[in-house]
Design a protein around this motif. Structure first.
Motif, mmCIF file in Angstrom:
data_model
loop_
_atom_site.group_PDB
_atom_site.id
_atom_site.type_symbol
_atom_site.label_atom_id
_atom_site.label_comp_id
_atom_site.label_asym_id
_atom_site.label_seq_id
_atom_site.Cartn_x
_atom_site.Cartn_y
_atom_site.Cartn_z
ATOM 1 N N ARG A 111 3.885 2.168 -6.009
ATOM 2 C CA ARG A 111 4.154 3.387 -6.766
ATOM 3 C C ARG A 111 3.605 3.279 -8.181
ATOM 4 N N HIS A 114 11.002 12.575 -1.400
ATOM 5 C CA HIS A 114 10.953 11.222 -1.948
ATOM 6 C C HIS A 114 10.006 10.344 -1.122
ATOM 7 N N LEU A 115 9.663 9.198 -1.686
ATOM 8 C CA LEU A 115 8.734 8.268 -1.035
ATOM 9 C C LEU A 115 9.401 7.631 0.183
ATOM 10 N N ARG A 116 8.653 7.543 1.293
ATOM 11 C CA ARG A 116 9.241 7.005 2.518
ATOM 12 C C ARG A 116 8.818 5.565 2.801
ATOM 13 N N ASP A 126 11.811 -0.461 9.973
ATOM 14 C CA ASP A 126 10.959 -1.635 9.779
ATOM 15 C C ASP A 126 9.760 -1.614 10.736
ATOM 16 N N THR A 160 6.371 3.831 0.385
ATOM 17 C CA THR A 160 5.734 3.246 -0.789
ATOM 18 C C THR A 160 6.676 2.280 -1.504
ATOM 19 N N SER A 161 6.172 1.096 -1.824
ATOM 20 C CA SER A 161 6.971 0.121 -2.560
ATOM 21 C C SER A 161 6.890 0.415 -4.058
ATOM 22 N N ARG A 162 7.751 -0.288 -4.802
ATOM 23 C CA ARG A 162 7.758 -0.118 -6.254
ATOM 24 C C ARG A 162 6.401 -0.475 -6.853
ATOM 25 N N ASP A 163 5.816 -1.579 -6.399
ATOM 26 C CA ASP A 163 4.515 -2.001 -6.931
ATOM 27 C C ASP A 163 3.434 -0.967 -6.619
#
Lengths: 181, 181
Positions: free
Chosen positions: A66, A57-59, A101, A61-64
């Motif tokens: 992606r 899975h993406l570690r 973060d 990457t944000s929704r935008d």
């Protein structure tokens, strides 16, 4: 022991990809080999070196991001993309001891996603995670592109290597390949 | 094939932990067993079921939270902590298809870290990641606490199960143990 979902990159004397160049960027290298194969099962003993990874899975990457990646990028196996690169990377223990973060902050400061996005769709890319498998590298990234896009690919990896994020890379090998299947 | 850094939880007829209760919370259960062992190598064939995981880097914890956790939490193996729980969990494919910021948002909304922190130092906890190993569960969480703290542990897991995050849990087994070593 085959593990469902894992992939192996095997450097040796067989395989459809001819090794054009192997360069140790930092840290320990890998034995020079003439051929590389991608397998969905562990290599036979003596086949050469094998590196395993898992598409996960993406570690960061944000929704935008992606959404933008999905719009721009193309998959592997494009018939005209007869050049490839395998770049195994290991990061420092200090990197992995950072909180999420902190790692995300360095990743964003380095514009990792933005840099890669600038070379889409020409440079197709697939990331495999290795660290949790007990492998010598943390990541294996596989790239495919047309022969005429190799200078663009050179520029892409040089830009990434100049980032703050790359100060945490302790081992990196750059393997360039040509389809000979 | 032993993998450096992996841990195995083996349910069968041997091991220092006596199984007091096994409850399938959601999804498919696990075979009932009387004993559980923690191994640093794969179990022998026929030993019972074995679940593998790897202690990995922090996925959602911020720097501030990590500092607070380090200040409050105690390690495993406290001699008076003679009760334990193993809770293997699998999350939905839809969860894993979310971007990092979407998963982090749900995790924060659910106050996952804050809930666990409220039970420190009584309830010691260690998380093992399994998904990338091709395992049937995504996470194995191991808890250790004193017998008198089992009601507090019940409250902790019930609070977590009431969160939005838990709507993404598709398989969960709650295994309670007592030290009999």
């Amino acid at each position: 022991m085959a593990q469902p979902g894992h992939s192996w990159f095997v450097g040796g004397t067989v395989g459809p990809w001819q090794v054009c160049a192997m360069r140790t960027v930092v840290g320990e290298g890998l034995d020079a080999v003439p051929r590389l194969a991608r397998l969905e099962e562990p290599p036979a003993p003596g086949a050469g070196w094998g590196l395993a990874g898992v598409s996960s899975h993406l570690r960061y990457t944000s929704r935008d991001e992606r959404g933008e990646l999905a719009r721009l990028q193309e998959g592997l196996g494009r018939p005209w993309a007869r050049r490839a690169a395998l770049i195994p990377i290991r990061k420092s223990d200090a990197w992995w001891a950072l909180a999420q973060d902190e790692r995300l902050g360095i990743y964003r400061q380095s514009q990792h996603t933005a840099i890669g996005m600038g070379y889409l769709p020409a440079i197709a890319r697939k990331l495999f995670h290795s660290r949790d498998l007990g492998e010598p590298f943390d990541f294996l990234t596989w790239f495919e592109f047309a022969a005429e896009d190799e200078p663009a690919f050179d520029a892409l990896v040089e830009r990434l290597r100049a980032t703050v994020e790359w100060a945490h890379v302790t081992r990196e090998v750059d393997i360039r390949l040509a389809w000979a299947g």
